[in-house]
Design a protein around this motif. Structure first.
Motif, PDB file in Angstrom:
ATOM      1  N   PHE A  99      -0.862  -7.431   4.311  1.00 56.37           N
ATOM      2  CA  PHE A  99      -1.033  -6.068   3.819  1.00 56.37           C
ATOM      3  C   PHE A  99       0.206  -5.301   4.279  1.00 56.37           C
ATOM      4  N   LYS A 100       0.934  -4.752   3.321  1.00 56.63           N
ATOM      5  CA  LYS A 100       2.225  -4.138   3.628  1.00 56.63           C
ATOM      6  C   LYS A 100       2.148  -2.621   3.565  1.00 56.63           C
ATOM      7  N   THR A 101       2.599  -1.974   4.632  1.00 57.84           N
ATOM      8  CA  THR A 101       2.511  -0.513   4.722  1.00 57.84           C
ATOM      9  C   THR A 101       3.894   0.152   4.744  1.00 57.84           C
ATOM     10  N   HIS A 102       3.892   1.449   4.436  1.00 57.76           N
ATOM     11  CA  HIS A 102       5.059   2.329   4.654  1.00 57.76           C
ATOM     12  C   HIS A 102       4.468   3.538   5.374  1.00 57.76           C
ATOM     13  N   VAL A 103       4.286   3.438   6.684  1.00 51.10           N
ATOM     14  CA  VAL A 103       3.557   4.517   7.373  1.00 51.10           C
ATOM     15  C   VAL A 103       4.295   5.859   7.382  1.00 51.10           C
ATOM     16  N   GLY A 153      14.511   2.326 -11.118  1.00 54.66           N
ATOM     17  CA  GLY A 153      15.318   1.195 -10.661  1.00 54.66           C
ATOM     18  C   GLY A 153      14.560  -0.058 -10.293  1.00 54.66           C
ATOM     19  N   GLN A 154      13.236   0.056 -10.089  1.00 59.26           N
ATOM     20  CA  GLN A 154      12.487  -1.172  -9.775  1.00 59.26           C
ATOM     21  C   GLN A 154      12.484  -2.089 -10.995  1.00 59.26           C
ATOM     22  N   GLN A 155      12.622  -3.387 -10.773  1.00 60.48           N
ATOM     23  CA  GLN A 155      12.597  -4.369 -11.867  1.00 60.48           C
ATOM     24  C   GLN A 155      11.485  -5.381 -11.601  1.00 60.48           C
ATOM     25  N   TYR A 156      10.726  -5.708 -12.635  1.00 63.42           N
ATOM     26  CA  TYR A 156       9.568  -6.592 -12.470  1.00 63.42           C
ATOM     27  C   TYR A 156       9.732  -7.945 -13.147  1.00 63.42           C
ATOM     28  N   ASN A 157       9.110  -8.941 -12.488  1.00 62.18           N
ATOM     29  CA  ASN A 157       8.957 -10.270 -13.073  1.00 62.18           C
ATOM     30  C   ASN A 157       7.487 -10.647 -12.977  1.00 62.18           C
ATOM     31  N   ALA A 164       0.845  -1.201   0.000  1.00 63.40           N
ATOM     32  CA  ALA A 164       0.000   0.000   0.000  1.00 63.40           C
ATOM     33  C   ALA A 164       0.875   1.244   0.000  1.00 63.40           C
ATOM     34  N   ASP A 165       1.530   1.503  -1.108  1.00 67.80           N
ATOM     35  CA  ASP A 165       2.397   2.674  -1.193  1.00 67.80           C
ATOM     36  C   ASP A 165       1.582   3.891  -1.610  1.00 67.80           C
ATOM     37  N   LEU A 166       0.769   4.374  -0.671  1.00 62.00           N
ATOM     38  CA  LEU A 166      -0.121   5.511  -0.900  1.00 62.00           C
ATOM     39  C   LEU A 166       0.174   6.541   0.182  1.00 62.00           C
ATOM     40  N   MET A 198      17.688  -7.273  -2.765  1.00 64.21           N
ATOM     41  CA  MET A 198      16.702  -6.303  -3.240  1.00 64.21           C
ATOM     42  C   MET A 198      16.359  -6.528  -4.714  1.00 64.21           C
ATOM     43  N   SER A 199      15.233  -5.928  -5.107  1.00 61.63           N
ATOM     44  CA  SER A 199      14.732  -6.117  -6.471  1.00 61.63           C
ATOM     45  C   SER A 199      15.287  -5.076  -7.432  1.00 61.63           C
ATOM     46  N   SER A 200      15.921  -4.052  -6.903  1.00 57.35           N
ATOM     47  CA  SER A 200      16.296  -2.910  -7.731  1.00 57.35           C
ATOM     48  C   SER A 200      17.560  -3.157  -8.549  1.00 57.35           C
ATOM     49  N   VAL A 221       2.884  -7.284  -4.497  1.00 56.10           N
ATOM     50  CA  VAL A 221       2.456  -6.493  -5.649  1.00 56.10           C
ATOM     51  C   VAL A 221       1.962  -5.137  -5.145  1.00 56.10           C
ATOM     52  N   GLY A 222       2.576  -4.081  -5.653  1.00 54.74           N
ATOM     53  CA  GLY A 222       2.166  -2.728  -5.299  1.00 54.74           C
ATOM     54  C   GLY A 222       1.383  -2.099  -6.420  1.00 54.74           C
ATOM     55  N   ARG A 223       2.096  -1.350  -7.280  1.00 48.05           N
ATOM     56  CA  ARG A 223       1.431  -0.580  -8.327  1.00 48.05           C
ATOM     57  C   ARG A 223       0.641  -1.416  -9.326  1.00 48.05           C
ATOM     58  N   GLY A 224       1.027  -2.681  -9.506  1.00 49.56           N
ATOM     59  CA  GLY A 224       0.247  -3.569 -10.379  1.00 49.56           C
ATOM     60  C   GLY A 224      -1.199  -3.664  -9.915  1.00 49.56           C
TER      61      GLY A 224
END
Ligand code: 6AU
Length: 277
Positions: free
Chosen positions: A60-64, A226-230, A38-40, A156-158, A246-249
């Motif tokens: 549910f994953k947050t970045h408060v 820098g984010q890379q997707y599979n 939830a990167d909002l 990391m995925s970047s 999955v975030g923006r997807g």
């Protein structure tokens, strides 16, 4: 290899961490390995998303610290949704300091993460002292140690990440030797992970169609920063992901709820293929 072919139910039985067993049982009973990021920046939007995707997720994953209007009330409402829909809350804090400082960041300050997040993420860079710091914080708080655990960010995925070679193997070793508080590993591959209880959480997941639909980068599997997707299939079958982030997807889809259902189905089918049940 054997670990990846084993069902979540049997791995839960072999787990030596109470929270990893809880995650594996939840995933097995709810039949979903989807974690939504939830990167909002607004709490109403986060709660709306949690309610929409709740039936289809295990975490549910947050970045408060990215929220403009964080409040105690927000936390209570999120916890209520977690109960209603049966998911766990992960604050993706990526702690990375000495144990004493991480302990303060975990259990004090305006977020008081230890009070409400079932799971947190932790960088391996400081070494085992960071885990001792988080445990120490819980021992002096009202939260039960057995209701909390961390995931070690090992890889990391970047693009051009520094989490390679000996750092990566040492980070996995740290997780494997500290299952007293480590429930899983954030990584892009299962290489080097042997403990059946450790849960592999893999971010950088997006279907090609959801990306092209937005025409962000044509057919590029990156986000420009820098984010890379599979694909869901690839991370589960080729990279060993137990849970996919999955975030923006999902957050950028016309219907986050429909998108979450689709990702859940794709991921679960790939898991069934992996364990060949
Ligand atoms: O699907 P996205 O790209 O919109 O979001 C990916 C999410 C973000 C990142 O903070 C997180 O996954 N993440 C992590 C985590 C989970 O720790 C590690 C990493 O290597 N890459 C990554 O994207 O919320």
């Amino acid at each position: 290899e054997e670990r990846l072919k084993t069902t979540f139910e049997s791995r839960a039985e072999k787990s030596s961490n109470a929270m990893s067993a809880k995650i594996l049982r939840l995933v097995a009973s709810k039949r979903t390995t989807l974690c939504v990021a939830a990167d909002l920046s607004n709490t109403d939007k986060v709660l709306e998303l949690a309610n929409a995707v709740g039936p289809y997720i295990c975490i549910f994953k947050t970045h408060v610290d990215a929220l403009e209007d964080f409040s105690k009330k927000f936390v209570q409402e999120l916890q209520q949704l977690a109960k209603v829909h049966n998911f766990l809350i992960m604050e993706d804090r990526k702690f990375g300091d000495i144990g004493h400082t991480a302990s303060l960041q975990y259990g004090a300050g305006c977020f008081n993460i230890a009070d409400w997040a079932d799971l947190v993420t932790v960088h391996a860079i400081p070494g085992p002292g960071i885990i001792d710091g988080l445990i120490n914080c819980l021992e002096n708080s009202k939260s039960q140690l057995s209701d909390r655990a961390c995931f070690i960010v090992a890889e990391m995925s970047s693009k051009d990440t520094l989490t390679t070679g000996s750092y990566l193997s040492a980070a996995i070793k740290l997780a494997e030797t500290r299952e007293d508080f480590v429930a899983g590993i954030v990584s892009q591959s299962a290489t080097g992970i042997s403990s059946p209880g450790l849960v592999q959480l893999t971010p950088g997941v997006r279907t090609i169609s959801s990306q092209n639909g937005k025409e962000r980068n044509g057919t590029s599997r990156e986000d420009g920063l820098g984010q890379q997707y599979n694909s869901p299939d690839h991370v589960v079958l080729e990279r060993g992901a137990d849970i996919a982030v999955v975030g923006r997807g999902i957050t950028e889809a016309d219907s986050p709820s429909d998108a979450a259902k689709l990702y859940r189905d794709l991921l679960w089918k790939a898991y069934e293929e992996r364990v060949a049940v």
